[in-house]
Motif scaffolding. Sequence first.
Motif, short mmCIF file in Angstrom:
data_model
loop_
_atom_site.label_atom_id
_atom_site.label_comp_id
_atom_site.label_asym_id
_atom_site.label_seq_id
_atom_site.Cartn_x
_atom_site.Cartn_y
_atom_site.Cartn_z
N VAL A 206 1.51 -1.35 -0.18
CA VAL A 206 -0.05 0.32 -0.26
C VAL A 206 0.65 1.71 -0.01
CG1 VAL A 206 -1.99 -1.11 0.96
CG2 VAL A 206 0.21 -0.18 2.60
N VAL A 207 0.10 2.29 -0.42
CA VAL A 207 1.26 3.99 -0.68
C VAL A 207 1.03 4.31 1.21
CG1 VAL A 207 0.74 5.92 -1.18
CG2 VAL A 207 0.11 4.61 -2.67
N ASP A 208 2.23 4.25 1.66
CA ASP A 208 3.04 5.43 2.42
C ASP A 208 2.87 6.10 1.93
OD1 ASP A 208 3.50 5.42 5.31
OD2 ASP A 208 5.55 5.28 5.07
N ARG A 209 3.38 7.33 1.87
CA ARG A 209 3.12 8.00 1.43
C ARG A 209 3.30 8.94 0.14
NH1 ARG A 209 7.13 11.12 5.79
NH2 ARG A 209 4.76 12.70 6.52
N SER A 210 3.20 9.88 -0.60
CA SER A 210 3.72 10.39 -1.98
C SER A 210 3.65 12.06 -2.36
CB SER A 210 2.62 10.00 -3.14
OG SER A 210 1.94 10.47 -2.82
N GLY A 211 4.49 12.88 -2.55
CA GLY A 211 4.72 13.84 -2.69
C GLY A 211 5.31 14.73 -4.03
N ASN A 212 6.28 15.54 -3.22
CA ASN A 212 7.73 16.32 -3.65
C ASN A 212 8.22 16.96 -3.05
OD1 ASN A 212 6.39 16.18 -6.85
ND2 ASN A 212 5.02 17.22 -5.70
N ALA A 213 9.39 16.30 -3.14
CA ALA A 213 10.29 16.71 -2.44
C ALA A 213 11.78 16.92 -3.03
CB ALA A 213 10.51 15.72 -1.01
N GLY A 214 12.65 17.42 -2.88
CA GLY A 214 14.23 17.28 -3.18
C GLY A 214 14.90 15.93 -2.61
N TYR A 215 15.93 15.85 -3.49
CA TYR A 215 16.31 14.67 -3.37
C TYR A 215 16.88 13.74 -1.18
CZ TYR A 215 19.14 9.97 -2.23
OH TYR A 215 19.58 9.48 -2.36
N TYR A 216 17.16 14.93 -0.53
CA TYR A 216 17.60 15.11 0.99
C TYR A 216 15.83 15.30 1.68
CZ TYR A 216 22.89 14.80 -0.31
OH TYR A 216 24.07 14.68 -0.57
N GLU A 217 15.25 15.67 1.25
CA GLU A 217 14.19 15.76 2.21
C GLU A 217 13.90 14.05 1.99
OE1 GLU A 217 12.32 19.95 1.95
OE2 GLU A 217 12.61 19.56 -0.21
N PHE A 218 13.37 13.61 0.82
CA PHE A 218 13.01 12.33 0.52
C PHE A 218 13.36 11.36 1.52
CE2 PHE A 218 14.21 8.65 -1.95
CZ PHE A 218 13.27 7.95 -2.15
N ARG A 219 15.02 11.38 1.68
CA ARG A 219 16.45 10.45 2.07
C ARG A 219 15.81 10.91 3.13
NH1 ARG A 219 21.94 11.59 2.69
NH2 ARG A 219 21.11 12.31 4.09
N ASP A 220 15.65 11.54 4.01
CA ASP A 220 14.81 11.84 5.94
C ASP A 220 13.62 11.59 5.54
OD1 ASP A 220 17.25 13.05 5.66
OD2 ASP A 220 16.73 15.52 6.05
N LEU A 221 12.48 10.87 4.60
CA LEU A 221 10.98 10.37 4.96
C LEU A 221 11.29 9.15 5.41
CD1 LEU A 221 9.65 12.15 2.36
CD2 LEU A 221 9.42 12.30 4.08
N LEU A 222 12.58 8.39 4.56
CA LEU A 222 12.61 6.82 4.88
C LEU A 222 12.69 6.56 6.56
CD1 LEU A 222 14.54 6.12 2.42
CD2 LEU A 222 12.31 5.71 2.41
N PRO A 223 11.64 5.85 6.76
CA PRO A 223 12.04 5.06 8.77
C PRO A 223 12.85 4.90 8.73
CG PRO A 223 10.29 3.89 7.24
CD PRO A 223 11.35 4.64 6.17
N GLY A 224 13.50 4.98 9.93
CA GLY A 224 14.66 4.44 10.16
C GLY A 224 14.89 3.24 10.69
N ALA A 225 13.74 2.45 11.42
CA ALA A 225 13.70 1.19 11.55
C ALA A 225 12.24 0.08 11.26
CB ALA A 225 13.77 0.64 13.21
N ALA A 226 12.05 1.12 9.95
CA ALA A 226 11.29 -0.04 9.06
C ALA A 226 11.58 0.04 7.78
CB ALA A 226 9.96 0.53 9.37
#
Length: 135
Positions: free
Chosen positions: A38-58
């Motif tokens: 399923v979709v967790d989230r989507s949108g527009n972000a710079g690369y580093y912002e995108f990278r920071d959206l990844l959960p730490g332990a999942a």
Amino acid sequence: MSSGLSVNEDVVLEHKKLKEGKINYLLCKVADDSSAIVVDRSGNAGYYEFRDLLPGAAPRFALYNYEVTADAAKTTKTVLFVWQPEGAPAKAEQMYAAALPYFSAALDGIAIKLQVGDPSDLDQQSVESRLRFNR
């Protein structure tokens, strides 16, 4: 993992938006009941912002439209990051490994798949060099 694992229709619709350039990232996860991706989230972000959206332990499947400049021409390539961070539960890692073929088969236009588990694996220079290598 059940052989009936499906890719939710919302994933397909968001992937279409990604291909059309309406969004530039899509994060997906295996549903809590392990029945679908399923979709967790989507949108527009710079690369580093995108990278920071990844959960730490999942774990997650993360698609990003990455702009690459080669020979003075800009092109966009869709990268599938298979995010399996260190310290993720073994059961979750197994679930995502089993789900990957279903996810990949449901979506087209992926330029490269990168297995990543540490933020250093997501270094922009490293990603760009791998994209150029796989042109």
